[in-house]
Scaffold this active site. Structure first.
Site, PDB file in Angstrom:
ATOM      1  N   SER A 295     -40.634  -2.236  24.986  1.00 17.62           N
ATOM      2  CA  SER A 295     -40.248  -1.266  23.393  1.00 17.62           C
ATOM      3  C   SER A 295     -39.106  -0.477  23.376  1.00 17.62           C
ATOM      4  O   SER A 295     -38.483  -0.351  22.557  1.00 17.62           O
ATOM      5  CB  SER A 295     -41.628  -0.179  23.492  1.00 17.62           C
ATOM      6  OG  SER A 295     -42.690  -0.855  23.279  1.00 17.62           O
TER       7      SER A 295
ATOM      8  N   THR B 139     -49.376   3.134  24.948  1.00 16.51           N
ATOM      9  CA  THR B 139     -50.077   1.959  25.532  1.00 16.51           C
ATOM     10  C   THR B 139     -51.000   2.178  26.523  1.00 16.51           C
ATOM     11  O   THR B 139     -51.310   3.336  26.822  1.00 16.51           O
ATOM     12  CB  THR B 139     -48.723   1.116  25.835  1.00 16.51           C
ATOM     13  OG1 THR B 139     -49.369  -0.378  26.303  1.00 16.51           O
ATOM     14  CG2 THR B 139     -48.028   1.653  27.151  1.00 16.51           C
TER      15      THR B 139
ATOM     16  N   LYS C 278     -54.498   4.864  25.192  1.00 13.01           N
ATOM     17  CA  LYS C 278     -54.697   4.800  23.589  1.00 13.01           C
ATOM     18  C   LYS C 278     -55.794   5.646  23.056  1.00 13.01           C
ATOM     19  O   LYS C 278     -55.857   6.292  22.102  1.00 13.01           O
ATOM     20  CB  LYS C 278     -54.740   3.428  23.272  1.00 13.01           C
ATOM     21  CG  LYS C 278     -53.526   2.482  23.214  1.00 13.01           C
ATOM     22  CD  LYS C 278     -53.687   1.416  22.715  1.00 13.01           C
ATOM     23  CE  LYS C 278     -52.487   0.431  22.851  1.00 13.01           C
ATOM     24  NZ  LYS C 278     -52.648  -0.907  22.187  1.00 13.01           N
TER      25      LYS C 278
ATOM     26  N   ASN D 277     -51.935   3.678  18.976  1.00 14.36           N
ATOM     27  CA  ASN D 277     -50.698   3.356  19.506  1.00 14.36           C
ATOM     28  C   ASN D 277     -49.600   4.189  19.053  1.00 14.36           C
ATOM     29  O   ASN D 277     -48.563   3.817  19.493  1.00 14.36           O
ATOM     30  CB  ASN D 277     -50.464   1.863  19.597  1.00 14.36           C
ATOM     31  CG  ASN D 277     -49.931   1.477  18.254  1.00 14.36           C
ATOM     32  OD1 ASN D 277     -50.577   2.170  17.301  1.00 14.36           O
ATOM     33  ND2 ASN D 277     -49.186   0.399  18.049  1.00 14.36           N
TER      34      ASN D 277
ATOM     35  N   ASP E 112     -51.156  -1.820  15.740  1.00 15.57           N
ATOM     36  CA  ASP E 112     -51.497  -2.949  16.470  1.00 15.57           C
ATOM     37  C   ASP E 112     -52.102  -4.135  15.433  1.00 15.57           C
ATOM     38  O   ASP E 112     -51.755  -5.398  15.649  1.00 15.57           O
ATOM     39  CB  ASP E 112     -52.617  -2.871  17.717  1.00 15.57           C
ATOM     40  CG  ASP E 112     -52.006  -2.068  18.705  1.00 15.57           C
ATOM     41  OD1 ASP E 112     -50.740  -2.227  18.822  1.00 15.57           O
ATOM     42  OD2 ASP E 112     -52.595  -1.441  19.511  1.00 15.57           O
TER      43      ASP E 112
ATOM     44  N   GLY F 265     -62.988 -10.202  24.115  1.00 14.45           N
ATOM     45  CA  GLY F 265     -62.793  -9.168  24.992  1.00 14.45           C
ATOM     46  C   GLY F 265     -63.389  -7.996  23.975  1.00 14.45           C
ATOM     47  O   GLY F 265     -63.952  -8.375  22.931  1.00 14.45           O
ATOM     48  N   ALA F 266     -63.641  -6.900  24.444  1.00 17.40           N
ATOM     49  CA  ALA F 266     -64.156  -5.859  23.540  1.00 17.40           C
ATOM     50  C   ALA F 266     -63.478  -4.514  23.624  1.00 17.40           C
ATOM     51  O   ALA F 266     -64.165  -3.164  23.587  1.00 17.40           O
ATOM     52  CB  ALA F 266     -65.660  -5.724  23.954  1.00 17.40           C
TER      53      ALA F 266
END
Length: 265
Positions: free
Chosen positions: A17, A63, A67, A88, A103, A129-130
Site C-alpha cells: 500500500s 489490514t 479491521k 479497511n 474491499d 471462508g467466513a
C-alpha cells in the site's frame, strides 16, 4: 503542511500500500505522505486511532488483524462497513473517526479488469471462508445481484455470515454450478478444481504469491483467474480519494507492485 495517512496492520512490512499510494501522491504532486504503521496489539492500534483524532493523521487504511477493531472504534460507520462487519478505511475529521470498507469495490474492480466477460447477476457464486474478507466479498457480490453462497470448514461461522448478510450457506455440491469461486481464506483451499464448470472464474484475495496454488490449478484447467493484486489496487483507488480528496492519477501502479513482488505479469 504535509497531509499524513497510512496503513495499519501486523505484520505490515510486506504491505504494498505505501508503494501504491506514494506513487499516486508523487504523480499528483501532493504535499502528502503515506506510511506503514505496525501497532503491536489492539491497544497500540487504539492509540494510533486516537492520534488520528488529534489531527496528526488524515486517515488510515486498515489490514489484519485490526479491521474489526477499526469498526468498533469508529464514531461513524458506513452501511457498507456495517454489513461487512469490518472496516479497511478510517478517515479522521474534527476529532472523529469515520469507518468505511472499500474491499468490495476492490473485488468488483478486479473482476471487471481481469474477467470482463463475467456477469454475476442472477448466477451462483461461491465464497470460500467466513472471515472479514469473505464478508466483504459476500456483501459486494450480493449487491451485484449474484446468488452468493458461503463455504467454510466451520459451519457455525458460515451460518453467522449468511444470517448477517442475507446470503446462503453452501456445501461442496455447489462447486459444479458456480460461475465464480472466490478464495477468501489465507491458505490454499482444499477443493477439486476439476469439478468446476469450464467457464468458471477463480479469484484469490491474497497476492503473495501472485499466482497462488488455487489460481495455478485453475489456469492449468484453462479457467479465467483474477489475482489479489488487482483487488488491492482496486480497493486502494477509492481509499486514496477519501484520504487525499483527489482521484488517483492514471499511472501504472501494477507494474511498480509487480516489480516489488519480483513478478513479471
Amino acid at each position: 503542511m504535509t497531509v499524513v495517512a497510512g496503513v495499519a496492520g501486523q505484520p505490515i512490512a510486506h504491505s504494498l500500500s505505501p508503494l501504491i499510494h506514494r506513487a499516486w501522491i508523487a504523480s499528483a504532486g501532493l504535499a502528502a505522505d503515506y506510511r506503514a504503521f505496525g501497532p503491536a496489539d489492539e491497544a497500540g492500534f487504539e492509540a494510533l486511532v486516537n492520534e488520528g483524532r488529534t489531527g496528526a493523521l488524515r486517515g488510515l487504511n486498515v489490514t489484519a488483524p485490526f479491521k474489526a477493531a477499526a469498526l468498533g472504534m469508529a464514531d461513524e460507520v458506513s452501511e457498507t462497513a456495517r454489513s461487512c462487519g469490518s472496516a479497511n478505511l478510517l478517515v479522521f475529521e474534527n476529532g472523529r473517526a469515520r469507518a468505511d470498507s472499500t474491499d468490495g469495490e476492490g473485488l468488483m474492480a478486479a473482476l471487471a479488469e481481469q474477467a470482463p466477460g463475467l456477469a454475476v447477476a442472477g448466477r451462483p457464486v461461491l465464497i470460500l471462508g467466513a472471515g472479514g474478507a469473505a464478508r466483504a466479498a459476500a456483501a459486494a457480490l450480493k449487491a451485484a445481484g449474484a446468488e452468493a453462497g458461503v463455504l467454510n470448514r466451520t459451519p457455525a461461522r458460515a451460518e453467522a455470515l449468511a444470517a448477517d448478510l442475507g446470503v446462503h450457506v453452501a456445501g461442496p455440491a455447489a462447486l459444479p454450478e458456480a460461475a465464480l469461486v472466490v478464495n477468501a481464506l489465507s491458505v490454499a483451499p482444499e477443493i477439486e478444481v476439476g469439478r468446476l464448470r469450464p467457464d468458471a472464474v477463480l479469484m484469490d484475495m491474497t497476492y503473495r504469491p501472485l499466482l497462488t496454488p488455487f489460481l495455478a490449478a485453475g489456469r492449468a484447467r484453462g479457467l479465467t483467474t483474477v489475482d489479489g493484486l488487482a483487488m488491492l489496487i482496486g480497493q486502494a483507488r477509492p481509499s486514496f480519494e477519501a484520504l487525499f480528496g483527489v482521484e488517483p492519477p492514471e499511472i501504472d501502479v501494477r507494474a511498480l507492485a509487480l516489480a516489488a513482488l519480483g513478478e513479471t505479469s
